[in-house]
Structure formats: C-alpha cells, structure tokens
Design an enzyme around this catalytic site. Structure first.
Site, PDB file in Angstrom:
ATOM      1  CB  THR A  37      -0.956   0.199   1.158  1.00 52.25           C
ATOM      2  OG1 THR A  37      -1.692  -1.166   1.257  1.00 52.25           O
ATOM      3  CG2 THR A  37      -1.711   1.351   1.155  1.00 52.25           C
TER       4      THR A  37
ATOM      5  CB  CYS B 105      23.745   2.486   9.602  1.00 53.25           C
ATOM      6  SG  CYS B 105      22.462   3.035   8.415  1.00 53.25           S
TER       7      CYS B 105
END
Length: 379
Positions: free
Chosen positions: A237, A322
């Site tokens: 979606t 990260c």
C-alpha cells in the site's frame, strides 16, 4: 529549531521542513484513503501520488514513469542490487567501492554468498577512487558499477559522470547511491545514470519514504511481491502522506538549492576554519571535492565518544548513523588510510537548512572547551 538541541547531524537525518508538514497534513487526517481504491477518494489520492512522482522526477531530471517509491534508500538499494536483471542464475561481476554505505556493502556481501563476484575498489587518502584502478577492475562478465555520489561520513563527492562513462565504455551499467546528494546537488539521472537511489528524510522530507530511478531499458526483478503496486516493481500500500511530503521536499529543494548551498556552505566553512585552529585538528577527506554540508575532523589524541558525551545537547556524529551505537572505528576513514585510533578521534559535523550563526558559535566554544578538558585529563 524550537528545542534545547543544536543539531549538526543532518547527514543522519534532516528535520522536516514545516512547509512539507503543512502539505502532508490533509493526507494524515481527512484524506486517509488507499490510493489503489477504485472509489472517488482513491482516484483523487492516486492523482496526488502521481503529482509527487512528477515532483521527484523533476528534481533529478528523469521521466516520472521511471520513478518507483520505496520505504527509503536502504530498500531502494536492495531492490536495485538484488533485482538487477539477470542477477540470479548466472555468474556476474559487480564493481563497487570500500567506502560505500553499509546498505550497499552488506547487500553485495549477500550477493557474494549467492555466487555473484564483487570487486571492492580502494580509495586514496582523500576518499576518491582511482580511474585507472577502476578500468583495471573490469572483467568479461562485469555487469554493474555501483558508486555512491556523496559519502555520508566525509561528504566527499565522486565524479560519477566520469565513472559512468568508464562503466558504459566497458559495457556495464552504472548505479549510484544518491542518498546524500539528491536534494542538495543538481543530479541529472537520465543523462548518464542507470539506477539512482534516494531518501526523503535526507532533504527535509519525512522518514519512511524514498525511491529509485531505473533506466527505462531495465526490467527489474521485484524484491517484494503481493498486490502488484508500482507497476509490479514494488508491492505494498502506497505511503500517500510520505509521497506527498517527498514531492514537496523535492519541489522546495529545486527552488532553493543554490540558496541553501551558499548559506549552509558559509556556516560550514566558518565552523571548520575555527575548529581547525585547535592543535592536532585535521580535516578528513578531500577539501575540494566535498559537499557544502559536511566536515569530518580528526582531533588527535581525543576519543570521539568522549567528545560526544561532553557535548551533551550538541548533536554531532562519530560516523554512519547505521553504526552509531557500535563501538567500531569508521570503515570509511580506515579505507582512506587512517589508523583505528585516528578514526576513533574523528567527528562528523553535518549542517543543514535550519542551522544558524549563533549555533556555530556555541558549537565551536563547546568543542574547544571539551577537547581542552579531555586533553588535560589525559596528562
């Protein structure tokens, strides 16, 4: 910024531009529908999605039908590398660089486990690749060269147009991780780039939305199946508020890129010039081939973790976001020839649209104070 922080970690993420938030709000409240629905709201939202696609395409000089939305640059990189045409079922060779973001390096590591051969090019002390070494790395089965445009830790800019020319001259395609350049530098994707990845939260858009440009000649294997969204390239979606936000951020970036470059560049230069007066301070990376937002400075004999703790409410970084909680020296700086200790003495300052002269003044004062104190404690 209306908080108690001085934020100089814009390479990790940028704050959401208030104009972007304003554009997104109706799609977080009243217009909450699914853009794939067949009713009137769904059709209106689909038109809004396509507007965002056009805005993004305009920013990187591409055709809108060649833009595919993802949840961010990491997914886009995985989608590109793992879905590269012919990556499965044949022996293939990829060329990349030792200083790439972990999203590229770790994905290439996975591909090696499947039989793909990967060459990791070294860089020089400025963080730049050698074109002769690049030429010497090609093999008969080299299919792709992947080189990031702007390094997230040093801000070093690779000459991707020249690299793409070399790749194409050897019959290979060229991919670039544009996470740190798109929205900050002019990027003409359709001119010479075959695959370009980007993420909205690096240019004052929302988190959770990014994308990839594919040369229309390429047919990519999907990374995610189910539903056939994005022309079958990426099911799921659609994140309508995120797409609206990225589109608006792209529009604003195109309008004020030169203004941002001039103002942020002056602030970065002021910060850098003052910090380099500290004894034992040295700049990491090329001084000339570097984006205007970023300064990576080594303070000899001073551990960056101690500096970060001492700065308290001043947000800077010791490397890639990260890996910011992993006590390991930067792989980027070590690839450039720094020792582990030198890498652990280095701090990244990355500036953005909302920083001020007063914040730079306070940061310089605080950094000088904490380094003086830490060095005094060491003796």
């Amino acid at each position: 910024m209306q908080n108690n922080f001085i934020y100089l970690d814009n390479n990790a993420t940028t704050p959401l531009d208030p104009r972007v938030l304003e554009e997104m709000m109706p799609y977080l409240t009243d217009m909450f529908g699914n853009a794939s629905s067949s009713h009137r709201m769904g059709k209106q939202l689909n038109a809004i999605v396509e507007k965002g696609r056009r805005q993004m395409a305009d920013l990187i000089d591409a055709n809108e039908e060649d833009i595919f939305f993802t949840a961010g640059a990491t997914e886009a990189i995985n989608m590109a590398l793992q879905g590269f045409p012919g990556i499965a079922g044949r022996t293939m060779h990829i060329i990349t660089v030792q200083t790439e973001h972990p999203a590229v390096l770790d994905t290439c590591g996975y591909l090696e486990s499947t039989g793909v051969e990967v060459t990791y090019l070294p860089v020089d002390g400025d963080g730049l690749i050698n074109f002769d070494k690049l030429r010497g790395a090609f093999k008969n089965n080299t299919a792709l060269v992947s080189v990031m445009h702007v390094n997230n830790e040093t801000g070093v800019i690779q000459d991707i147009e020249r690299i793409a020319e070399i790749a194409h001259g050897h019959g290979a395609l060229f991919m670039s991780d544009g996470t740190q350049s798109v929205g900050k530098l002019a990027v003409e994707a359709s001119s010479f780039i075959d695959i370009l990845t980007f993420s909205a939260h690096k240019f004052y858009g929302p988190k959770g939305i990014g994308g990839v440009y594919f040369n229309p000649r390429l047919i990519m294997k999907p990374l995610i199946y189910g539903g056939g969204h994005e022309g079958g390239a990426r099911s799921g979606t659609l994140n309508v508020p995120g797409i609206v936000g990225m589109g608006k951020a792209a529009e604003l970036a195109a309008l004020q890129m030169n203004q941002d470059k001039e103002r942020i560049g002056k602030l970065r230069d002021s910060l850098e010039q003052q910090l380099l007066t500290i004894e034992g301070a040295k700049l990491n990376g090329s001084q000339e081939q570097r984006i205007y937002t970023t300064s990576n400075i080594r303070f000899d004999g001073v551990n960056n973790e101690a500096v970060l703790l001492g700065l308290k409410d001043i947000c800077v970084s010791n490397g890639s976001a990260c890996h910011s909680f992993v006590m390991e020296p930067s792989h980027v700086l070590q690839a450039m020839g720094l020792t582990k200790d030198e890498a652990n003495n280095s701090i990244r300052f990355s500036l953005g649209r909302f920083n001020t002269e007063e914040e730079i003044k306070q940061t310089v004062y605080a950094v000088k104070k904490i380094i003086t104190r830490l060095r005094a404690m060491a003796f």
